[in-house]
Write a protein that holds these residues in place. Sequence first.
Motif, short mmCIF file in Angstrom:
data_model
loop_
_atom_site.label_atom_id
_atom_site.label_comp_id
_atom_site.label_asym_id
_atom_site.label_seq_id
_atom_site.Cartn_x
_atom_site.Cartn_y
_atom_site.Cartn_z
N PRO A 1 0.40 -0.88 0.21
CA PRO A 1 -0.21 -0.12 -0.08
C PRO A 1 0.41 1.37 -0.14
O PRO A 1 0.20 2.37 -0.42
CB PRO A 1 -1.06 0.01 1.53
CG PRO A 1 -0.06 -1.31 2.13
CD PRO A 1 0.40 -1.99 1.29
N THR A 2 1.94 0.90 0.46
CA THR A 2 2.55 2.68 -0.23
C THR A 2 3.98 2.70 -0.87
O THR A 2 4.52 3.87 -1.29
CB THR A 2 4.24 2.14 1.40
OG1 THR A 2 4.77 0.86 1.12
CG2 THR A 2 3.18 1.58 3.57
N ALA A 3 3.55 1.64 -1.72
CA ALA A 3 4.60 2.06 -3.12
C ALA A 3 3.66 3.27 -3.82
O ALA A 3 2.66 3.67 -4.07
CB ALA A 3 3.47 0.11 -4.43
N PRO A 4 4.53 4.25 -4.28
CA PRO A 4 4.67 4.79 -5.11
C PRO A 4 3.21 4.65 -6.54
O PRO A 4 3.35 3.61 -7.07
CB PRO A 4 5.59 5.84 -5.74
CG PRO A 4 6.54 4.55 -5.66
CD PRO A 4 5.71 3.55 -4.46
N LEU A 5 2.61 5.51 -6.26
CA LEU A 5 2.03 5.53 -7.94
C LEU A 5 2.03 6.29 -9.03
O LEU A 5 2.19 7.22 -8.80
CB LEU A 5 0.28 5.12 -7.28
CG LEU A 5 -0.71 4.24 -6.45
CD1 LEU A 5 -1.78 5.02 -6.19
CD2 LEU A 5 -0.33 2.94 -6.53
N HIS B 1 6.33 1.47 -10.45
CA HIS B 1 7.53 0.81 -10.99
C HIS B 1 7.29 -0.51 -12.04
O HIS B 1 6.96 -1.29 -12.89
CB HIS B 1 7.72 -0.32 -10.38
CG HIS B 1 7.11 -0.88 -8.96
ND1 HIS B 1 6.31 -0.10 -8.30
CD2 HIS B 1 7.44 -1.75 -9.02
CE1 HIS B 1 6.29 -1.05 -8.05
NE2 HIS B 1 6.78 -2.79 -8.05
N TRP B 2 5.30 -0.54 -12.32
CA TRP B 2 4.96 -1.41 -13.82
C TRP B 2 5.07 -0.77 -14.72
O TRP B 2 5.13 -0.12 -15.37
CB TRP B 2 3.17 -1.61 -12.65
CG TRP B 2 3.08 -2.67 -11.74
CD1 TRP B 2 4.09 -3.17 -10.94
CD2 TRP B 2 2.17 -3.61 -11.40
NE1 TRP B 2 4.04 -3.53 -9.65
CE2 TRP B 2 2.35 -3.72 -10.08
CE3 TRP B 2 0.80 -3.19 -11.60
CZ2 TRP B 2 1.73 -4.75 -9.18
CZ3 TRP B 2 -0.12 -4.12 -10.91
CH2 TRP B 2 0.20 -4.82 -9.62
N LEU C 1 -5.91 -5.10 -25.13
CA LEU C 1 -5.84 -5.24 -23.96
C LEU C 1 -4.82 -5.09 -22.82
O LEU C 1 -4.10 -5.41 -23.56
CB LEU C 1 -6.65 -6.24 -22.95
CG LEU C 1 -6.76 -6.74 -22.15
CD1 LEU C 1 -7.75 -6.00 -21.01
CD2 LEU C 1 -7.15 -8.23 -21.13
N PRO C 2 -4.63 -3.60 -22.44
CA PRO C 2 -3.81 -2.72 -21.65
C PRO C 2 -3.69 -4.06 -20.20
O PRO C 2 -4.84 -4.94 -19.80
CB PRO C 2 -4.17 -2.29 -21.13
CG PRO C 2 -5.62 -1.73 -20.81
CD PRO C 2 -6.19 -2.76 -22.16
N ILE C 3 -2.36 -5.14 -20.42
CA ILE C 3 -1.75 -6.01 -19.38
C ILE C 3 -0.88 -5.16 -18.51
O ILE C 3 -0.08 -4.68 -19.23
CB ILE C 3 -0.99 -7.02 -20.04
CG1 ILE C 3 -2.38 -7.93 -20.97
CG2 ILE C 3 -0.53 -7.75 -18.55
CD1 ILE C 3 -3.27 -8.20 -20.66
N LEU C 4 -1.48 -5.58 -17.02
CA LEU C 4 -0.16 -4.27 -16.45
C LEU C 4 1.26 -5.69 -16.21
O LEU C 4 0.53 -7.05 -15.41
CB LEU C 4 -0.69 -4.50 -15.26
CG LEU C 4 -1.64 -3.32 -15.38
CD1 LEU C 4 -2.95 -3.19 -13.62
CD2 LEU C 4 -1.30 -1.77 -15.82
N LEU C 5 2.06 -5.07 -16.16
CA LEU C 5 3.53 -6.50 -15.46
C LEU C 5 4.38 -5.39 -13.96
O LEU C 5 5.12 -5.16 -14.77
CB LEU C 5 4.02 -6.06 -17.51
CG LEU C 5 3.49 -7.00 -18.37
CD1 LEU C 5 3.62 -5.92 -19.33
CD2 LEU C 5 2.39 -8.44 -17.70
N PRO C 6 3.89 -6.22 -13.34
CA PRO C 6 4.82 -6.11 -12.48
C PRO C 6 6.70 -7.10 -12.79
O PRO C 6 6.31 -7.92 -13.84
CB PRO C 6 4.07 -6.81 -11.39
CG PRO C 6 3.06 -6.95 -10.89
CD PRO C 6 2.99 -7.11 -12.88
N SER C 7 7.33 -6.84 -12.02
CA SER C 7 7.91 -8.25 -12.21
C SER C 7 8.01 -9.27 -11.95
O SER C 7 7.00 -9.75 -11.26
CB SER C 7 9.69 -7.97 -11.03
OG SER C 7 8.84 -7.93 -9.74
#
Length: 431
Positions: A209-213, A227-228, A372-378
Amino acid sequence: MSIKSYTKYKDSNTVWLRNVPEHWEVKRLGYFFEERREKVNDVDYQPLSVTKNGIVPQLVTAAKTDDGDNRKKVCKGDFVINSRSDRKGSSGAATLDGSVSLINIVLKPRDEIKIDFAHHLFRSQPFQDEFYRFGKGIVADLWSTIYSDMRNITLAIPPHMEQDSIAEYLYRETEKIDALVSEQERLIALLKEKRQAVISHSVTKGLDPTAPLKDSGIDWLGNVPSHWEIKSLKFIANVQTGIAKGKDISGKSTIEVPYLRVANVQDGYLDLSDVATITIPIADYSRYALCYGDVLMNEGGDFDKLGRGHIWRDEISQCIHQNHVFAVRPMSVSSEWLNTITGSGYAQFYFMTRSKQSTNLASISSSNIMELPILLPSIAEQIEILTYITKETRKVDDLINNSQRSISLLKERRNALITAAVTGKIDVRGL
């Protein structure tokens, strides 16, 4: 509470009733009812539907013949039952005048029977089984019962006051059970919302919840972890369309293979209990073959079918898919992450807003799916999120399964209570 039996019984000489209270009148159905056969139109007589919930106003205008009189007249207090075996359980006492389709049998009760008692008797499981046992037809598992056969079914009917007592008891007790079923159904709906919320929040906001957006640049998606990455599906996967039926295969070397239809691709699992086969040219097989790890998605149909799917894991060898099922083949993303994304709330919203829609139907094209936009974390964060989702959704699924078992038990109790009361296995007078 234990309910007592009657003190004296007699043999009804019929298998479905067996022993009945000694003072009940045992006669054929035709003694208690006459068939109402008058044909009417749906202009002068309100069209009614015969459903498993009883007789209700019809929402869609019925088709008409040239003279318009293609309906059966129904009067308030009649009993109506659908004659087809695939509509088993569709019946009830009419609470208003109107008309029904010709496939239904309309019964006018004589003085010896009360319609409220008949409503419970005819909707009981043993009577339904007996009714459709008299049916005739040439199609397996689909036949119709006609009144001339139905009238010969043996009934056991108590005196008027006792009919009233049984009907009042059953209305009261089934209302209580139905209320409990409704509570469990509402709970299931809330749990499913919670399940979807866990998935959607996890794949759009992550677990920290503290990750910058940052602004995703997509109005309906909002902010996402800074960072995604965000990539269109076409850059990380291929979308394979399926085979259409009816192609000319004359003169070609062919092969018969299993193929998946929309009915096989459910939301979060595959139903492989009934997999069809199709004959195709051998040269076309590789074009439509499924590969391990493909993310299957439905093109559409009813709104709840749009985009639903699951991962293919070679459950059936040499299997292909029809044109209404897409196979999304990952290139630089895991099948598990892609499947979770496509099943999330934001992806479902995307599919719905870009689908072609008509009344209760929707379909989406492969070109729209590819955007479709795909969100990609590490990769490491994807694994962490997927582990969390699995853990949390398993808890919710356990609660849903518990509620579904409760509903099954309540419905079994309801059916057993009705059967016992209308066949005289319990004495509910005075309760």
